[in-house]
Design a protein around this motif. Structure first.
Motif, mmCIF file in Angstrom:
data_model
loop_
_atom_site.group_PDB
_atom_site.id
_atom_site.type_symbol
_atom_site.label_atom_id
_atom_site.label_comp_id
_atom_site.label_asym_id
_atom_site.label_seq_id
_atom_site.Cartn_x
_atom_site.Cartn_y
_atom_site.Cartn_z
ATOM 1 N N THR A 251 0.857 -1.294 0.250
ATOM 2 C CA THR A 251 -0.194 0.065 0.092
ATOM 3 C C THR A 251 1.359 1.144 -0.421
ATOM 4 O O THR A 251 2.157 1.346 0.388
ATOM 5 C CB THR A 251 -0.712 0.198 0.831
ATOM 6 O OG1 THR A 251 -1.968 1.354 0.976
ATOM 7 C CG2 THR A 251 -0.559 -0.323 2.287
ATOM 8 N N ARG A 253 0.538 5.608 0.316
ATOM 9 C CA ARG A 253 -0.237 7.298 -0.036
ATOM 10 C C ARG A 253 0.922 8.539 -0.563
ATOM 11 O O ARG A 253 2.073 7.987 -0.114
ATOM 12 C CB ARG A 253 -0.151 7.484 1.165
ATOM 13 C CG ARG A 253 -1.034 8.420 1.880
ATOM 14 C CD ARG A 253 -2.399 8.265 2.902
ATOM 15 N NE ARG A 253 -1.100 8.119 4.486
ATOM 16 C CZ ARG A 253 -2.412 7.750 5.142
ATOM 17 N NH1 ARG A 253 -3.347 7.027 5.071
ATOM 18 N NH2 ARG A 253 -1.137 7.044 6.124
ATOM 19 N N THR A 262 -4.061 7.649 -2.087
ATOM 20 C CA THR A 262 -3.831 6.314 -1.465
ATOM 21 C C THR A 262 -4.332 4.942 -2.383
ATOM 22 O O THR A 262 -4.899 4.784 -3.149
ATOM 23 C CB THR A 262 -5.167 5.363 -0.501
ATOM 24 O OG1 THR A 262 -4.451 7.079 1.028
ATOM 25 C CG2 THR A 262 -4.440 3.959 0.932
ATOM 26 N N VAL A 264 -3.808 0.574 -2.921
ATOM 27 C CA VAL A 264 -3.778 -1.044 -2.582
ATOM 28 C C VAL A 264 -3.675 -1.769 -3.188
ATOM 29 O O VAL A 264 -4.706 -1.500 -4.359
ATOM 30 C CB VAL A 264 -5.375 -1.079 -1.521
ATOM 31 C CG1 VAL A 264 -4.915 -2.547 -0.831
ATOM 32 C CG2 VAL A 264 -5.110 0.404 -0.414
ATOM 33 N N TYR A 275 -3.613 -2.374 -8.833
ATOM 34 C CA TYR A 275 -3.990 -1.082 -7.552
ATOM 35 C C TYR A 275 -5.145 -0.802 -7.748
ATOM 36 O O TYR A 275 -5.639 -0.294 -9.154
ATOM 37 C CB TYR A 275 -2.398 -0.407 -7.577
ATOM 38 C CG TYR A 275 -0.983 -1.024 -7.500
ATOM 39 C CD1 TYR A 275 -0.901 -1.173 -6.012
ATOM 40 C CD2 TYR A 275 -0.272 -1.459 -8.105
ATOM 41 C CE1 TYR A 275 0.300 -1.349 -5.606
ATOM 42 C CE2 TYR A 275 0.858 -2.099 -7.778
ATOM 43 C CZ TYR A 275 1.305 -2.313 -6.359
ATOM 44 O OH TYR A 275 1.534 -3.008 -5.629
ATOM 45 N N SER A 434 -8.138 -3.789 2.281
ATOM 46 C CA SER A 434 -7.419 -2.832 2.254
ATOM 47 C C SER A 434 -7.142 -2.484 3.765
ATOM 48 O O SER A 434 -6.615 -1.837 4.205
ATOM 49 C CB SER A 434 -8.145 -2.628 1.132
ATOM 50 O OG SER A 434 -9.271 -1.697 1.543
ATOM 51 N N ILE A 438 -3.827 -0.062 5.562
ATOM 52 C CA ILE A 438 -4.417 1.232 5.326
ATOM 53 C C ILE A 438 -3.414 1.835 6.464
ATOM 54 O O ILE A 438 -3.429 2.396 7.076
ATOM 55 C CB ILE A 438 -4.728 2.032 4.956
ATOM 56 C CG1 ILE A 438 -5.218 1.472 3.497
ATOM 57 C CG2 ILE A 438 -4.844 3.606 4.890
ATOM 58 C CD1 ILE A 438 -6.594 1.739 2.633
#
Ligand SMILES: [Zn+2]
Length: 454
Positions: A251, A253, A262, A264, A275, A434, A438
């Motif tokens: 992941t 950001r 963002t 994932v 992604y 996810s 995150i």
């Protein structure tokens, strides 16, 4: 350029150094325990043995000898003939040396080399020598070669071992088992993205991956500002606790001019990996906005117009990206290469056809990436060549053109087609996967803030 590869390390010699220092430590210990004349005798004995045998073989008797009484030690020390044969020889490949030269250096003949190479069809792997590579020759008690081994990469070793009841050798390749764990990295952008990732200890290949992931939304050539920041959670591969490579970005950001993106990595029920943004929309689009990640725009698109007096047209039907020679150039979208070769003033050029409507062109390349030729298929983001200054060009840059239905358009103003989000039936599964990932970014970044305040 091969950004992802770490240089080959000679691990065998390092291990031997370790073994040697271990023995040295043992020697010191024994000297402390037996501060008498007998110890002198023992010391001599050990030194001779060290020369006579391989380091590994000597480790065992050394540890046992601590319990042996002084009487035995003094008699063994008087043992007359010492066999000086090296049962293990590590030879490092020097410039211009062939396998046959190394066999000679090991005191072995060419006939043995030929019979070894012919005993297994994979044995010829040993002929692909690199300068600095180490070959380990091991001999049996009859002083005959019993095995030949070499480490060919950080993780891979090749071996030729004498079979039990024949003169033939068997080839074997071993791959060291790595461990994968999650690693977090973050950085603030002061100038160039690459400088920031480097400072954060993020390997070049992983920085390219990150640029690929966000390359649809962020134009890394013109949108990056001081104050932007990135955070990534990725797989790191280790061997004996030492980092030996990286896996996937799990992941990431990216904060660009105050806006947070963002990503994932998610594998759907059909096994397709891509992604997605935190809400499940796809980050993958038909085209990426910039085919070079670490570059600046040196000339923009202009359709030109007839100069009223000179009656000459000055047009620039593409965008120029200036970057150091050798910087990778990526395919803007999936497609088929229709040209990979010289094209007049364009120099080394790649033209890619993307379906019926779209075509992209990349000019002035230094060279083409492996496997890129007319007719080959390319994936979006795949490296197709490297920045150069071939053809009519004044310095290293990429001249990039974008055509829709045969008409040149400005790639920077092009409305890019967007691909599918996560299927409705998988929304819940995606959320379950996810959200914890995150959350790891969040917890890591708050730890980082706390550390910085100390
Ligand atoms: Zn140009």
């Amino acid at each position: 350029m091969t950004p992802k590869n770490t240089p080959t390390q000679q691990m065998y010699p390092k291990r031997h150094l370790l073994a040697a220092s271990g023995i040295a430590a043992l020697l010191c210990l024994t000297l402390l325990v037996y501060p008498s004349r007998e110890v002198e005798a023992k010391k001599t004995f050990i030194n001779i043995e060290l020369e006579a045998q391989s380091l590994e073989e000597v480790t065992e008797p050394l540890t046992n000898s601590e319990s042996v009484d002084a009487q035995t030690l003094s008699t063994t020390a008087n043992k007359p003939e010492i066999d000086s044969f090296e049962y293990k020889k590590d030879l490092t490949v020097k410039n211009g040396e062939t396998l046959s030269v190394l066999f000679e250096r090991a005191g072995l003949g060419n006939s043995l080399l030929h019979s070894m190479l012919s005993s297994d069809k994979e044995a010829k792997r040993f002929t692909q020598l690199k300068v600095g590579q180490t070959l380990s020759f091991e001999f049996d008690e009859n002083k005959e070669l019993k095995s030949l081994s070499s480490q060919i990469s950080t993780l891979e070793s090749i071996h030729l071992e004498k079979k039990a009841d024949s003169e033939n050798f068997a080839f074997r390749k071993t791959v060291a088992q790595t461990q994968t764990h999650e690693k977090y990295a973050q950085g603030n952008i002061e100038g160039a993205l690459f400088a920031a990732t480097k400072k954060a200890g993020v390997p070049y290949g992983l920085a390219l991956d990150m640029a690929n992931i966000f390359g649809y939304d962020i134009d890394f050539a013109q949108d990056i500002r001081k104050g932007d920041k990135f955070e990534i959670l990725y797989e790191e591969k280790t061997l004996d606790g030492k980092a030996v490579g990286t896996g996937n970005i799990l992941t990431a950001r990216f904060t660009n001019r105050g806006k947070i993106y963002t990503a994932v990595r998610y594998t759907d029920k059909n096994g397709n990996t891509s992604y997605y943004s935190a809400d499940g929309s796809s980050l993958r689009k038909a085209f990426i906005r910039t085919p070079v990640d670490f570059a600046r725009i040196s000339s923009r698109f202009s359709n030109g117009r007839k100069h009223p007096i000179l009656n000459k047209i000055r047009a620039h039907k593409g965008v120029d990206y200036a970057a150091p020679r050798g910087t990778p150039i990526k395919a803007a979208g999936d497609g088929r290469v229709t040209l990979a070769g010289r094209k007049g003033g364009y120099g080394n050029t790649v033209v890619i056809k993307h379906g019926q409507r779209y075509q992209t062109l990349y000019a002035h390349m230094n060279g083409f990436a492996k496997g890129i030729r007319s007719g080959s298929n390319v994936k979006q983001g795949q490296i197709i060549g490297y920045i150069g200054t071939t053809g009519l060009s004044t310095g290293p840059h990429l001249h990039y053109e974008f055509q829709v239905n045969g008409v040149h358009v400005d790639p920077l103003s092009q409305k890019l087609p967007i691909s599918d989000p996560i299927h409705a039936s998988e929304k819940q599964r995606f959320a379950q996967y996810s959200q914890p990932l995150i959350a790891k970014l969040d917890s890591n970044s708050s730890t980082q803030v706390a550390l910085n305040k100390q």
